[in-house]
Scaffold this motif. Structure first.
Motif, PDB file in Angstrom:
ATOM      1  N   PRO A   1       1.903  -2.523  -7.071  1.00 36.76           N
ATOM      2  CA  PRO A   1       1.991  -3.852  -6.469  1.00 36.76           C
ATOM      3  C   PRO A   1       3.005  -3.961  -5.335  1.00 36.76           C
ATOM      4  O   PRO A   1       2.798  -4.748  -4.406  1.00 36.76           O
ATOM      5  CB  PRO A   1       2.413  -4.738  -7.644  1.00 36.76           C
ATOM      6  N   VAL A   2       4.109  -3.170  -5.369  1.00 37.73           N
ATOM      7  CA  VAL A   2       5.110  -3.271  -4.305  1.00 37.73           C
ATOM      8  C   VAL A   2       4.457  -2.976  -2.959  1.00 37.73           C
ATOM      9  O   VAL A   2       4.558  -3.746  -2.002  1.00 37.73           O
ATOM     10  CB  VAL A   2       6.266  -2.291  -4.567  1.00 37.73           C
ATOM     11  N   CYS A   3       3.756  -1.851  -2.897  1.00 40.52           N
ATOM     12  CA  CYS A   3       3.062  -1.458  -1.681  1.00 40.52           C
ATOM     13  C   CYS A   3       1.895  -2.412  -1.400  1.00 40.52           C
ATOM     14  O   CYS A   3       1.631  -2.767  -0.253  1.00 40.52           O
ATOM     15  CB  CYS A   3       2.571  -0.017  -1.840  1.00 40.52           C
ATOM     16  N   GLY A   4       1.202  -2.822  -2.468  1.00 42.20           N
ATOM     17  CA  GLY A   4       0.050  -3.695  -2.325  1.00 42.20           C
ATOM     18  C   GLY A   4       0.391  -4.994  -1.619  1.00 42.20           C
ATOM     19  O   GLY A   4      -0.335  -5.438  -0.718  1.00 42.20           O
ATOM     20  N   ARG A   5       1.516  -5.603  -2.005  1.00 40.45           N
ATOM     21  CA  ARG A   5       1.915  -6.867  -1.388  1.00 40.45           C
ATOM     22  C   ARG A   5       2.213  -6.686   0.090  1.00 40.45           C
ATOM     23  O   ARG A   5       1.860  -7.530   0.915  1.00 40.45           O
ATOM     24  CB  ARG A   5       3.158  -7.402  -2.087  1.00 40.45           C
ATOM     25  N   ILE A   6       2.871  -5.564   0.419  1.00 39.43           N
ATOM     26  CA  ILE A   6       3.226  -5.327   1.829  1.00 39.43           C
ATOM     27  C   ILE A   6       1.967  -5.171   2.676  1.00 39.43           C
ATOM     28  O   ILE A   6       1.817  -5.800   3.716  1.00 39.43           O
ATOM     29  CB  ILE A   6       4.122  -4.078   1.941  1.00 39.43           C
ATOM     30  N   VAL A   7       1.035  -4.339   2.191  1.00 36.33           N
ATOM     31  CA  VAL A   7      -0.186  -4.102   2.966  1.00 36.33           C
ATOM     32  C   VAL A   7      -0.991  -5.388   3.095  1.00 36.33           C
ATOM     33  O   VAL A   7      -1.541  -5.687   4.163  1.00 36.33           O
ATOM     34  CB  VAL A   7      -1.036  -2.989   2.313  1.00 36.33           C
ATOM     35  N   ARG A   8      -1.020  -6.177   2.033  1.00 32.76           N
ATOM     36  CA  ARG A   8      -1.734  -7.454   2.110  1.00 32.76           C
ATOM     37  C   ARG A   8      -1.125  -8.341   3.193  1.00 32.76           C
ATOM     38  O   ARG A   8      -1.843  -8.953   3.996  1.00 32.76           O
ATOM     39  CB  ARG A   8      -1.683  -8.171   0.776  1.00 32.76           C
ATOM     40  N   GLY A   9       0.206  -8.392   3.207  1.00 30.81           N
ATOM     41  CA  GLY A   9       0.888  -9.217   4.202  1.00 30.81           C
ATOM     42  C   GLY A   9       0.532  -8.796   5.619  1.00 30.81           C
ATOM     43  O   GLY A   9       0.188  -9.629   6.457  1.00 30.81           O
ATOM     44  N   VAL A  10       0.588  -7.485   5.868  1.00 32.21           N
ATOM     45  CA  VAL A  10       0.263  -6.975   7.201  1.00 32.21           C
ATOM     46  C   VAL A  10      -1.192  -7.295   7.535  1.00 32.21           C
ATOM     47  O   VAL A  10      -1.512  -7.738   8.636  1.00 32.21           O
ATOM     48  CB  VAL A  10       0.520  -5.454   7.269  1.00 32.21           C
ATOM     49  N   THR A  11      -2.073  -7.086   6.553  1.00 31.90           N
ATOM     50  CA  THR A  11      -3.499  -7.328   6.793  1.00 31.90           C
ATOM     51  C   THR A  11      -3.758  -8.779   7.158  1.00 31.90           C
ATOM     52  O   THR A  11      -4.517  -9.076   8.091  1.00 31.90           O
ATOM     53  CB  THR A  11      -4.313  -6.964   5.540  1.00 31.90           C
ATOM     54  N   LEU A  12      -3.101  -9.687   6.423  1.00 31.61           N
ATOM     55  CA  LEU A  12      -3.305 -11.108   6.702  1.00 31.61           C
ATOM     56  C   LEU A  12      -2.905 -11.446   8.132  1.00 31.61           C
ATOM     57  O   LEU A  12      -3.584 -12.214   8.807  1.00 31.61           O
ATOM     58  CB  LEU A  12      -2.489 -11.952   5.721  1.00 31.61           C
ATOM     59  N   SER A  13      -1.774 -10.857   8.580  1.00 35.62           N
ATOM     60  CA  SER A  13      -1.322 -11.187   9.930  1.00 35.62           C
ATOM     61  C   SER A  13      -2.201 -10.524  10.993  1.00 35.62           C
ATOM     62  O   SER A  13      -2.316 -11.006  12.106  1.00 35.62           O
ATOM     63  CB  SER A  13       0.140 -10.781  10.117  1.00 35.62           C
ATOM     64  N   LEU A  14      -2.845  -9.399  10.615  1.00 34.89           N
ATOM     65  CA  LEU A  14      -3.706  -8.708  11.579  1.00 34.89           C
ATOM     66  C   LEU A  14      -5.094  -9.320  11.656  1.00 34.89           C
ATOM     67  O   LEU A  14      -5.770  -9.217  12.667  1.00 34.89           O
ATOM     68  CB  LEU A  14      -3.861  -7.242  11.190  1.00 34.89           C
ATOM     69  N   ARG A  15      -5.501  -9.936  10.544  1.00 37.48           N
ATOM     70  CA  ARG A  15      -6.899 -10.319  10.399  1.00 37.48           C
ATOM     71  C   ARG A  15      -7.406 -11.169  11.552  1.00 37.48           C
ATOM     72  O   ARG A  15      -8.541 -11.038  11.987  1.00 37.48           O
ATOM     73  CB  ARG A  15      -7.082 -11.063   9.073  1.00 37.48           C
ATOM     74  N   GLU A  16      -6.532 -12.075  12.018  1.00 36.84           N
ATOM     75  CA  GLU A  16      -6.972 -12.988  13.072  1.00 36.84           C
ATOM     76  C   GLU A  16      -6.685 -12.453  14.482  1.00 36.84           C
ATOM     77  O   GLU A  16      -6.912 -13.151  15.458  1.00 36.84           O
ATOM     78  CB  GLU A  16      -6.310 -14.353  12.887  1.00 36.84           C
ATOM     79  N   GLN A  17      -6.136 -11.258  14.590  1.00 38.32           N
ATOM     80  CA  GLN A  17      -5.859 -10.695  15.913  1.00 38.32           C
ATOM     81  C   GLN A  17      -7.179 -10.432  16.651  1.00 38.32           C
ATOM     82  O   GLN A  17      -8.176 -10.080  16.035  1.00 38.32           O
ATOM     83  CB  GLN A  17      -5.096  -9.374  15.780  1.00 38.32           C
ATOM     84  N   GLU A  18      -7.087 -10.551  17.976  1.00 35.24           N
ATOM     85  CA  GLU A  18      -8.329 -10.468  18.738  1.00 35.24           C
ATOM     86  C   GLU A  18      -8.988  -9.096  18.660  1.00 35.24           C
ATOM     87  O   GLU A  18     -10.205  -8.983  18.572  1.00 35.24           O
ATOM     88  CB  GLU A  18      -8.075 -10.849  20.198  1.00 35.24           C
ATOM     89  N   TYR A  19      -8.174  -8.034  18.668  1.00 32.45           N
ATOM     90  CA  TYR A  19      -8.820  -6.722  18.667  1.00 32.45           C
ATOM     91  C   TYR A  19      -9.543  -6.460  17.358  1.00 32.45           C
ATOM     92  O   TYR A  19     -10.521  -5.707  17.297  1.00 32.45           O
ATOM     93  CB  TYR A  19      -7.816  -5.605  18.998  1.00 32.45           C
ATOM     94  N   LEU A  20      -9.067  -7.108  16.286  1.00 32.80           N
ATOM     95  CA  LEU A  20      -9.757  -6.941  15.015  1.00 32.80           C
ATOM     96  C   LEU A  20     -11.060  -7.746  15.010  1.00 32.80           C
ATOM     97  O   LEU A  20     -12.088  -7.282  14.509  1.00 32.80           O
ATOM     98  CB  LEU A  20      -8.844  -7.378  13.865  1.00 32.80           C
ATOM     99  N   LEU A  21     -10.987  -8.935  15.601  1.00 30.15           N
ATOM    100  CA  LEU A  21     -12.202  -9.748  15.710  1.00 30.15           C
ATOM    101  C   LEU A  21     -13.229  -9.013  16.570  1.00 30.15           C
ATOM    102  O   LEU A  21     -14.427  -9.000  16.262  1.00 30.15           O
ATOM    103  CB  LEU A  21     -11.873 -11.111  16.347  1.00 30.15           C
TER     104      LEU A  21
END
Lengths: 319, 302
Positions: free
Chosen positions: B175-195
């Motif tokens: 979970p320690v790593c899981g929470r970090i990756v989730r946080g990064v993913t959430l902030s990346l999700r709406e980035q234009e290059y990901l869209l």
């Protein structure tokens, strides 16, 4: 608030069921036949195949696994955890007499860890980036890094063997009972458990205090002329308690983990020692009982954390 | 026992040169890390331990399992630098060989935790909605169960073994790593290059491996380092209890198992002090490195 807690309660009950399924599945995977193990060896040779089959039928072991699980769960929930394979005593009884010493060790250990964490955490927060701050950072890093059993061995070496101040094992000395005897047995294990857990709390106290000390209301209080002591104790500390309380509740499992190790080193007659010795005696029923008890304890602490959170922080209550 | 205090000397300097321009992120990170003296010293110490583990057979001079009943429980001497144990085995040799086992188990368990964490955290962040809430609830539950106790239970039912221990540590540290990756993913999700990638038809797997994991690599490396420290500590604890690495294979933890009698603690400190100090220093060093990495990767995150 009610809906929020009800949802949390439901989640915890669901998680508990998942845990019981996991435990049952693990036990089911073991090669040993629990029935065959309960028959004395001398009877095993005298045509007891029918007897085993009959006992298996009586205990429902020839039924589908889902039915077996249900039987087991219903019994377990009613407090019937079966019998120790080693001495035939009811598992509930064995656990009941061991839970007291473990809880005692955990509570005193928790108290000591808070007595370490709060003063140091507040100090570090008030003098951020000072030598005090770095000093406490080293203390907390040491507390989480140095394995608790090694600290325990050093403690025994110094205080029991070299200085001969404190007993090295057990919970009391039957030949010399009394409050002083109880305390002298408790000091070393509890202080070591307290130190091992203080780092986690220290870190939370520090960061939570820093947040609060930077809040507007602290500046207001200071502007009104409140003394630094009053600002810290009456204003900032109160609010910084919210996240710390939650951490204390969710950290109960880790506290128990530390207690299990310490019980082993100090021959402390608690649940942890019972569980570890049961592992080596392959006393499955005791281990399963221990596992269920730990699961309940941890899930209740999590629930307590949620309740505390809603009670202490009015912002959560509005949700 | 999951997270660690962040602020240590070096943070301020690290912050100061965050604005130093004209350099790659890697070079900036390296420079910030080098300012973190304790972390640099820790790297040196750890390199020494790794070298000792790799060259254990040549360095030690003794077979770690060679029983020598004529020289039991001997105090440290020129022949046996750290003395001998109750069956006359050379403690120094066992210490070096134990480094292999302890580091190996620590790396394997931490690796497992990081893989689980990245996978679940990435999925939670990427898919959101019920997947996210289920994974995050699971993370809370897994984190609240003490790995030591879980391993006691699992080892009690399945029997103690190294794979059981590694899986238990990996399963309960993700979970320690899981929470970090989730946080990064959430902030990346709406980035234009990901869209844009999504619009071009990229699936979840592509997004994860090509975009999320590379972006999350710096914080993952911090989490992974801390996971290694945690895993080495847990290995030693479990092996000490007799639930991990089984003798005669030496591990730092099971070398201390013999020290559970008072006569050994009092009379033969070389049997337990050396492996104990080895674990304590190694876990401390890895934690310090994790701290230094955190400052190097993101000086604001403290």
């Amino acid at each position: 608030m009610g809906a929020y807690l009800a949802r949390r309660l439901m989640t915890n009950v669901l998680v508990f069921f998942l845990i019981t399924i996991a435990i049952f599945w693990l036990v089911h995977k073991t090669p040993g036949d629990p029935i065959a193990m309960r028959i004395p060896p001398d009877q095993l040779n005298s045509g007891t195949a029918e007897y085993i089959a009959q006992r298996r039928h009586e205990l429902g072991l020839d039924r589908p696994i889902v039915v077996q699980y249900w039987f087991w769960l219903v019994n377990a929930v009613q407090g019937d955890l079966g019998y120790s394979l080693l001495n035939g005593r009811p598992v509930t009884e064995l656990l009941a007499e061991r839970i007291g010493p473990t809880v005692e060790l955990m509570l005193v250990g928790l108290l000591i860890s808070l007595l370490i964490a709060f003063p140091l955490g507040i100090l570090a927060a008030r003098r951020r980036n000072s030598a005090w701050d770095y000093g406490t950072a080293v203390v907390s890093l040491g507390s989480v890094s140095i394995p608790v059993f090694f600290v325990a061995l050093i403690g025994i070496y110094l205080f029991s063997l070299k200085l001969q101040l404190l007993p090295a094992s057990g919970i009391s000395d039957p030949t010399n009972p009394g409050l002083l005897d109880t305390l002298s047995h408790l000091v070393l294990p509890a202080v070591i458990l307290g130190f091992a857990n203080s780092g986690t709390y220290l870190r939370y106290v520090r960061s939570s205090m820093i947040t609060e000390l930077n809040a507007d209301y602290v500046r207001t209080a200071e502007a009104k002329g409140a003394s630094p002591r009053r600002v810290v104790v009456r204003h900032a500390l109160r609010n910084s308690l919210i996240p710390v309380l939650t951490v204390i509740a969710t950290n109960m499992g880790q506290l128990l983990g530390g207690a299990v190790v310490i019980e082993q080193v100090f021959a402390w007659p608690g649940m942890g020692q019972l569980a570890v010795s049961s592992v080596f005696q392959q006393d499955y029923s005791v281990i399963v009982g221990f596992a269920l008890l730990v699961a309940i304890l941890v899930l209740l602490s999590n629930l307590l954390a949620d309740v505390l959170y809603t009670l202490v922080d009015p912002r959560v209550r509005l949700r | 026992m999951t997270d660690l205090p962040a602020d240590l000397p070096g943070e301020l300097e690290a912050r100061a040169d965050a604005s130093a321009g004209r350099s790659t992120p890697w070079r900036t990170g390296l420079r910030r890390f080098r300012r973190h003296t304790v972390a640099v010293v820790s790297v040196g110490y750890l390199l020494l331990v790794v070298a000792a583990a790799v060259f254990a057979p040549t360095l030690s001079g003794y077979d770690p399992n060679a029983v020598d009943l004529e020289h039991v429980r001997e105090a440290p001497s020129a022949a046996h630098w750290l003395g001998t144990d109750p069956t006359g085995r050379d403690v120094f040799s066992r210490l070096l060989h134990a480094a292999r086992v302890s580091l190996g188990v620590g790396l394997a368990a931490a690796g497992l935790a990081v893989v689980f964490g990245t996978l679940l955290g990435g999925l939670a962040g990427l898919l959101g909605r019920w997947v996210d809430s289920v994974v995050m609830r699971l993370a809370d539950v897994f984190l609240s169960f003490p790995t030591v106790v879980v391993t006691v239970v699992v080892a009690g039912i399945l029997g103690p073994s190294v794979p059981t221990m590694i899986i238990a540590i990996g399963l309960f540290q993700w979970p320690v790593c899981g929470r970090i990756v989730r946080g990064v993913t959430l902030s990346l999700r709406e980035q234009e290059y990901l869209l844009a990638a999504r619009a071009a038809g990229a699936g979840s797997f592509w997004l994860m491996t090509r975009h999320i994991v590379p972006a999350a690599l710096p914080p993952i490396s911090v989490a992974a380092t801390l996971a290694v420290a945690q895993a080495i500590g847990l290995e030693s604890t479990l092996s000490f209890l007799g639930l991990g690495v089984q003798p005669p294979t030496p591990s730092w933890g099971n070398m201390l198992t013999d020290a559970q009698s008072l006569t050994v603690i009092a009379g033969q400190p070389w049997l337990w002090l050396a492996p104990g100090i080895a674990v304590a220093l190694t876990v401390l060093a890895v934690n310090f490195i994790g701290d230094g990495l955190r400052d190097a990767v993101d000086p604001r995150q403290s």
